[in-house]
Scaffold this active site. Structure first.
Site, PDB file in Angstrom:
ATOM      1  N   HIS A  17     -23.821 -16.353 -31.552  1.00 15.17           N
ATOM      2  CA  HIS A  17     -24.280 -16.863 -30.292  1.00 15.17           C
ATOM      3  C   HIS A  17     -25.757 -17.214 -30.337  1.00 15.17           C
ATOM      4  CE1 HIS A  17     -21.523 -13.332 -28.694  1.00 15.17           C
ATOM      5  NE2 HIS A  17     -20.890 -14.634 -28.091  1.00 15.17           N
ATOM      6  N   LYS A  41     -12.009  -8.393 -20.328  1.00 18.61           N
ATOM      7  CA  LYS A  41     -12.699  -7.520 -20.997  1.00 18.61           C
ATOM      8  C   LYS A  41     -13.390  -6.283 -20.356  1.00 18.61           C
ATOM      9  CE  LYS A  41     -13.654 -11.263 -24.249  1.00 18.61           C
ATOM     10  NZ  LYS A  41     -15.032 -12.087 -24.713  1.00 18.61           N
ATOM     11  N   ARG A  90     -15.549 -21.933 -31.926  1.00 20.04           N
ATOM     12  CA  ARG A  90     -15.558 -21.783 -33.251  1.00 20.04           C
ATOM     13  C   ARG A  90     -14.367 -22.194 -34.011  1.00 20.04           C
ATOM     14  NH1 ARG A  90     -15.507 -15.609 -31.672  1.00 20.04           N
ATOM     15  NH2 ARG A  90     -14.329 -16.295 -30.166  1.00 20.04           N
ATOM     16  N   SER A 128     -18.032 -10.751 -30.880  1.00 19.62           N
ATOM     17  CA  SER A 128     -18.576  -9.390 -30.774  1.00 19.62           C
ATOM     18  C   SER A 128     -17.589  -8.197 -31.147  1.00 19.62           C
ATOM     19  CB  SER A 128     -18.767  -9.352 -29.195  1.00 19.62           C
ATOM     20  OG  SER A 128     -19.858 -10.411 -28.727  1.00 19.62           O
TER      21      SER A 128
HETATM   22  O1  PNS Z   1     -17.932 -14.431 -23.891  1.00 14.63           O
HETATM   23  P1  PNS Z   1     -16.642 -14.942 -23.244  1.00 14.63           P
HETATM   24  O2  PNS Z   1     -16.055 -13.309 -22.630  1.00 14.63           O
HETATM   25  O3  PNS Z   1     -15.839 -15.613 -23.555  1.00 14.63           O
HETATM   26  O4  PNS Z   1     -17.346 -15.448 -21.654  1.00 14.63           O
HETATM   27  C1  PNS Z   1     -16.322 -15.617 -20.577  1.00 14.63           C
HETATM   28  C2  PNS Z   1     -17.174 -15.777 -19.441  1.00 14.63           C
HETATM   29  C3  PNS Z   1     -17.908 -14.494 -18.854  1.00 14.63           C
HETATM   30  C4  PNS Z   1     -18.094 -17.047 -19.467  1.00 14.63           C
HETATM   31  C5  PNS Z   1     -15.938 -16.199 -18.039  1.00 14.63           C
HETATM   32  O5  PNS Z   1     -15.373 -15.106 -18.029  1.00 14.63           O
HETATM   33  C6  PNS Z   1     -16.860 -16.443 -16.929  1.00 14.63           C
HETATM   34  O6  PNS Z   1     -17.030 -17.427 -16.559  1.00 14.63           O
HETATM   35  N1  PNS Z   1     -16.910 -15.517 -15.965  1.00 14.63           N
HETATM   36  C7  PNS Z   1     -17.455 -15.571 -14.538  1.00 14.63           C
HETATM   37  C8  PNS Z   1     -16.450 -15.870 -13.492  1.00 14.63           C
HETATM   38  C9  PNS Z   1     -15.929 -17.145 -13.427  1.00 14.63           C
HETATM   39  O7  PNS Z   1     -16.662 -18.165 -13.118  1.00 14.63           O
HETATM   40  N2  PNS Z   1     -14.794 -17.290 -14.227  1.00 14.63           N
HETATM   41  C10 PNS Z   1     -14.057 -18.588 -14.322  1.00 14.63           C
HETATM   42  C11 PNS Z   1     -13.375 -19.081 -13.368  1.00 14.63           C
HETATM   43  S1  PNS Z   1     -12.342 -20.277 -14.044  1.00 14.63           S
END
Ligand code: PNS
Length: 161
Positions: A17, A41, A90, A128
Protein backbone atom coordinates in the site's frame (compact mmCIF):
# COMPACT_ATOMS: atom_id res chain seq x y z
CA UNK A 1 -4.85 21.24 -8.62
CA UNK A 2 -5.43 17.56 -9.38
CA UNK A 3 -6.58 15.35 -6.52
CA UNK A 4 -7.08 11.61 -6.30
CA UNK A 5 -8.45 9.17 -3.76
CA UNK A 6 -6.75 5.91 -2.80
CA UNK A 7 -9.43 3.88 -0.96
CA UNK A 8 -9.05 0.60 0.85
CA UNK A 9 -9.57 -1.41 4.00
CA UNK A 10 -5.91 -1.02 5.06
CA UNK A 11 -6.31 -3.61 7.83
CA UNK A 12 -3.42 -2.86 8.34
CA UNK A 13 -1.48 -0.79 5.80
CA UNK A 14 1.31 -2.86 4.16
CA UNK A 15 4.52 -1.95 2.34
CA UNK A 16 2.59 -2.66 -0.88
CA UNK A 17 0.00 0.00 0.00
CA UNK A 18 2.74 2.42 0.98
CA UNK A 19 4.47 1.88 -2.37
CA UNK A 20 1.23 2.80 -4.20
CA UNK A 21 0.75 5.86 -1.93
CA UNK A 22 4.28 7.11 -2.65
CA UNK A 23 3.88 6.72 -6.42
CA UNK A 24 0.37 8.21 -6.58
CA UNK A 25 1.49 11.15 -4.42
CA UNK A 26 4.10 11.90 -7.08
CA UNK A 27 1.43 12.01 -9.80
CA UNK A 28 -1.25 14.07 -8.02
CA UNK A 29 -1.13 17.38 -6.16
CA UNK A 30 -3.17 15.92 -3.31
CA UNK A 31 -3.75 12.26 -2.53
CA UNK A 32 -6.55 11.37 -0.13
CA UNK A 33 -6.02 7.95 1.42
CA UNK A 34 -9.44 6.86 2.64
CA UNK A 35 -10.07 3.99 5.04
CA UNK A 36 -13.40 2.53 3.96
CA UNK A 37 -15.73 -0.34 4.71
CA UNK A 38 -15.48 -3.46 2.60
CA UNK A 39 -18.70 -5.27 3.44
CA UNK A 40 -17.06 -8.61 2.60
CA UNK A 41 -14.45 -8.22 5.35
CA UNK A 42 -14.47 -8.04 9.15
CA UNK A 43 -11.61 -5.73 10.11
CA UNK A 44 -9.19 -6.46 12.95
CA UNK A 45 -8.35 -2.78 13.54
CA UNK A 46 -11.00 -0.13 14.12
CA UNK A 47 -11.36 2.60 11.51
CA UNK A 48 -9.70 5.13 13.83
CA UNK A 49 -6.79 2.76 14.47
CA UNK A 50 -6.26 2.17 10.75
CA UNK A 51 -6.26 5.92 10.06
CA UNK A 52 -3.72 6.48 12.84
CA UNK A 53 -1.44 3.68 11.61
CA UNK A 54 -1.45 5.10 8.07
CA UNK A 55 -0.86 8.65 9.31
CA UNK A 56 2.23 7.47 11.15
CA UNK A 57 3.63 5.97 7.92
CA UNK A 58 2.94 8.95 5.62
CA UNK A 59 4.14 11.75 7.88
CA UNK A 60 6.87 12.72 5.44
CA UNK A 61 4.50 12.96 2.44
CA UNK A 62 3.22 16.54 2.61
CA UNK A 63 0.50 16.10 -0.03
CA UNK A 64 -1.09 12.97 1.47
CA UNK A 65 -4.23 13.33 3.61
CA UNK A 66 -5.60 10.35 5.55
CA UNK A 67 -9.30 10.14 6.34
CA UNK A 68 -12.06 7.58 6.69
CA UNK A 69 -15.59 7.22 5.46
CA UNK A 70 -18.29 4.62 5.89
CA UNK A 71 -20.23 5.80 2.85
CA UNK A 72 -20.06 5.19 -0.86
CA UNK A 73 -16.65 5.67 -2.44
CA UNK A 74 -17.88 7.90 -5.26
CA UNK A 75 -19.60 10.19 -2.77
CA UNK A 76 -16.36 10.58 -0.85
CA UNK A 77 -14.46 11.26 -4.10
CA UNK A 78 -16.99 13.94 -5.05
CA UNK A 79 -16.82 15.53 -1.59
CA UNK A 80 -13.09 16.04 -2.12
CA UNK A 81 -13.54 17.62 -5.56
CA UNK A 82 -11.51 14.72 -7.01
CA UNK A 83 -12.22 12.79 -10.20
CA UNK A 84 -9.72 9.93 -9.94
CA UNK A 85 -9.72 6.77 -7.82
CA UNK A 86 -6.32 5.10 -7.52
CA UNK A 87 -6.11 1.33 -7.11
CA UNK A 88 -3.14 -1.01 -6.97
CA UNK A 89 -3.20 -4.20 -9.02
CA UNK A 90 -1.04 -7.04 -7.74
CA UNK A 91 -1.94 -9.84 -10.13
CA UNK A 92 -4.47 -10.91 -12.73
CA UNK A 93 -6.50 -12.39 -9.86
CA UNK A 94 -7.20 -8.84 -8.61
CA UNK A 95 -8.36 -7.70 -12.00
CA UNK A 96 -11.90 -9.11 -12.35
CA UNK A 97 -13.16 -7.64 -9.09
CA UNK A 98 -11.33 -4.33 -9.44
CA UNK A 99 -12.55 -3.93 -13.01
CA UNK A 100 -16.13 -4.62 -11.91
CA UNK A 101 -15.83 -2.03 -9.11
CA UNK A 102 -14.33 0.53 -11.48
CA UNK A 103 -17.22 0.07 -13.92
CA UNK A 104 -19.82 0.20 -11.15
CA UNK A 105 -18.30 3.38 -9.76
CA UNK A 106 -18.21 4.96 -13.21
CA UNK A 107 -21.84 3.98 -13.74
CA UNK A 108 -22.78 5.85 -10.54
CA UNK A 109 -20.71 8.87 -11.56
CA UNK A 110 -19.34 8.98 -15.13
CA UNK A 111 -17.04 11.88 -14.27
CA UNK A 112 -15.00 9.65 -11.94
CA UNK A 113 -12.32 7.39 -13.39
CA UNK A 114 -10.21 4.64 -11.85
CA UNK A 115 -6.48 4.62 -12.41
CA UNK A 116 -4.72 1.28 -11.84
CA UNK A 117 -1.11 1.28 -10.75
CA UNK A 118 0.77 -1.99 -11.19
CA UNK A 119 2.08 -3.11 -7.84
CA UNK A 120 5.83 -3.24 -7.42
CA UNK A 121 7.05 -6.78 -8.19
CA UNK A 122 8.51 -6.82 -4.66
CA UNK A 123 5.01 -6.79 -3.19
CA UNK A 124 2.83 -8.83 -5.54
CA UNK A 125 2.42 -11.57 -2.91
CA UNK A 126 1.63 -9.14 -0.11
CA UNK A 127 -1.76 -8.46 1.45
CA UNK A 128 -3.09 -7.40 4.84
CA UNK A 129 -4.34 -10.98 5.27
CA UNK A 130 -0.81 -12.36 4.76
CA UNK A 131 0.49 -9.81 7.28
CA UNK A 132 -2.03 -10.87 9.94
CA UNK A 133 -1.27 -14.55 9.36
CA UNK A 134 2.48 -13.94 9.66
CA UNK A 135 2.02 -11.84 12.80
CA UNK A 136 -0.05 -14.58 14.39
CA UNK A 137 2.88 -16.98 14.18
CA UNK A 138 5.51 -14.47 15.25
CA UNK A 139 7.19 -14.06 11.84
CA UNK A 140 9.51 -11.12 11.18
CA UNK A 141 7.24 -8.41 9.75
CA UNK A 142 9.95 -6.07 8.45
CA UNK A 143 9.43 -7.25 4.85
CA UNK A 144 5.67 -6.74 5.09
CA UNK A 145 4.65 -3.60 6.96
CA UNK A 146 6.23 -0.18 7.59
CA UNK A 147 8.51 -0.39 10.63
CA UNK A 148 6.52 2.37 12.38
CA UNK A 149 3.60 -0.01 12.90
CA UNK A 150 5.22 -3.43 13.44
CA UNK A 151 4.74 -3.46 17.22
CA UNK A 152 1.09 -2.40 16.95
CA UNK A 153 0.34 -5.16 14.46
CA UNK A 154 1.99 -7.82 16.58
CA UNK A 155 0.26 -6.79 19.79
CA UNK A 156 -3.13 -6.49 18.13
CA UNK A 157 -2.92 -9.83 16.34
CA UNK A 158 -1.41 -11.71 19.27
CA UNK A 159 -3.86 -10.09 21.69
CA UNK A 160 -6.63 -11.70 19.66
CA UNK A 161 -5.24 -15.26 19.85
O1 PNS B 1 -8.78 -2.85 0.40
P1 PNS B 1 -10.10 -3.35 -0.16
O2 PNS B 1 -10.84 -4.16 0.88
O3 PNS B 1 -9.95 -4.09 -1.45
O4 PNS B 1 -10.96 -2.03 -0.47
C1 PNS B 1 -12.26 -2.13 -1.00
C2 PNS B 1 -13.02 -0.82 -0.78
C3 PNS B 1 -13.09 -0.49 0.70
C4 PNS B 1 -12.32 0.29 -1.53
C5 PNS B 1 -14.46 -1.02 -1.37
O5 PNS B 1 -15.10 -2.07 -0.68
C6 PNS B 1 -15.29 0.26 -1.30
O6 PNS B 1 -15.19 1.09 -2.18
N1 PNS B 1 -16.11 0.39 -0.24
C7 PNS B 1 -16.94 1.58 -0.02
C8 PNS B 1 -18.41 1.32 -0.44
C9 PNS B 1 -18.50 1.39 -1.94
O7 PNS B 1 -18.48 2.45 -2.52
N2 PNS B 1 -18.54 0.19 -2.57
C10 PNS B 1 -18.41 0.07 -4.02
C11 PNS B 1 -19.70 0.16 -4.75
S1 PNS B 1 -19.43 -0.54 -6.33
Amino acid sequence: MKSAVYPGSFDPITLGHLNIIRRAAEIFDTLYVCVMTNSAKTPLFSREERVELIERCVRHYPNVVVESSDGLLVEYVRSKGATVIVKGLRAVSDFDWEFQMALANRKIDPSIDTLFLASSEKYTYLSSTVVKEMAKYGADLREFVPREIIDDVISKVQGRR
